[in-house]
Design a protein around this motif. Structure first.
Motif, PDB file in Angstrom:
ATOM      1  N   LYS A  94      16.319  -4.422 -21.322  1.00  0.00           N
ATOM      2  CA  LYS A  94      15.270  -5.377 -21.699  1.00  0.00           C
ATOM      3  C   LYS A  94      15.156  -5.470 -23.221  1.00  0.00           C
ATOM      4  O   LYS A  94      14.946  -6.550 -23.770  1.00  0.00           O
ATOM      5  CB  LYS A  94      13.932  -4.983 -21.082  1.00  0.00           C
ATOM      6  CG  LYS A  94      13.885  -5.190 -19.579  1.00  0.00           C
ATOM      7  CD  LYS A  94      12.583  -4.681 -19.012  1.00  0.00           C
ATOM      8  CE  LYS A  94      12.561  -4.768 -17.505  1.00  0.00           C
ATOM      9  NZ  LYS A  94      11.290  -4.267 -16.942  1.00  0.00           N
TER      10      LYS A  94
ATOM     11  N   GLU B  81      13.464  -8.873 -24.601  1.00  0.00           N
ATOM     12  CA  GLU B  81      12.249  -8.996 -23.799  1.00  0.00           C
ATOM     13  C   GLU B  81      11.253  -7.873 -24.075  1.00  0.00           C
ATOM     14  O   GLU B  81      10.079  -7.976 -23.741  1.00  0.00           O
ATOM     15  CB  GLU B  81      12.609  -9.016 -22.311  1.00  0.00           C
ATOM     16  CG  GLU B  81      13.453 -10.212 -21.938  1.00  0.00           C
ATOM     17  CD  GLU B  81      13.969 -10.161 -20.508  1.00  0.00           C
ATOM     18  OE1 GLU B  81      13.592  -9.237 -19.752  1.00  0.00           O
ATOM     19  OE2 GLU B  81      14.753 -11.050 -20.153  1.00  0.00           O
TER      20      GLU B  81
ATOM     21  N   SER C 215      13.968 -14.004 -23.254  1.00  0.00           N
ATOM     22  CA  SER C 215      15.139 -13.401 -23.886  1.00  0.00           C
ATOM     23  C   SER C 215      15.385 -14.051 -25.235  1.00  0.00           C
ATOM     24  O   SER C 215      15.012 -15.208 -25.469  1.00  0.00           O
ATOM     25  CB  SER C 215      16.380 -13.593 -23.013  1.00  0.00           C
ATOM     26  OG  SER C 215      16.214 -12.958 -21.778  1.00  0.00           O
TER      27      SER C 215
END
Length: 105
Positions: free
Chosen positions: A67, A72, A21
């Motif tokens: 995400k 990510e 992250s």
């Protein structure tokens, strides 16, 4: 706990790099996004079990959006021009020697 590359960009699971992250996210924002992602993953599981293709498609899209917000997926969160090795086998990346040094120590 999975090993994280020295630059903090990836962690390694079963020889594969996964993007971490974005570290510039506040802890509160990151946790909120993670909670929403876990909800989306539960929605995916439920939709699969029910055989509900539309709900599955929607839940997967939601998980993907989260995400991306976490950093990510989508555009990389670093700005030094380094390529993205997300989901690559570590043996095929510049991180190979680092990873090998973990195995031999």
């Amino acid at each position: 706990m999975y090993p994280t590359t020295v630059d903090g960009r990836y962690f390694v699971v079963k020889g594969k790099l996964w993007r971490c992250s974005n570290p510039s996210l506040s802890a509160d924002v990151r946790q909120e996004l993670v909670n929403e992602l876990m909800d989306a993953r539960r929605e995916i599981k439920t939709a699969k079990a029910a055989g509900d293709d539309e709900r599955l498609k929607s839940a997967r899209a939601k998980a993907q959006r989260l995400k991306v917000k976490l950093g990510e997926r989508g555009p990389v969160w670093w700005d030094d021009g380094s390529p993205d090795f997300n989901q690559c086998q570590v043996k095929n990346t510049p991180y190979f020697e680092w990873h090998e040094s973990l195995v031999t120590t």
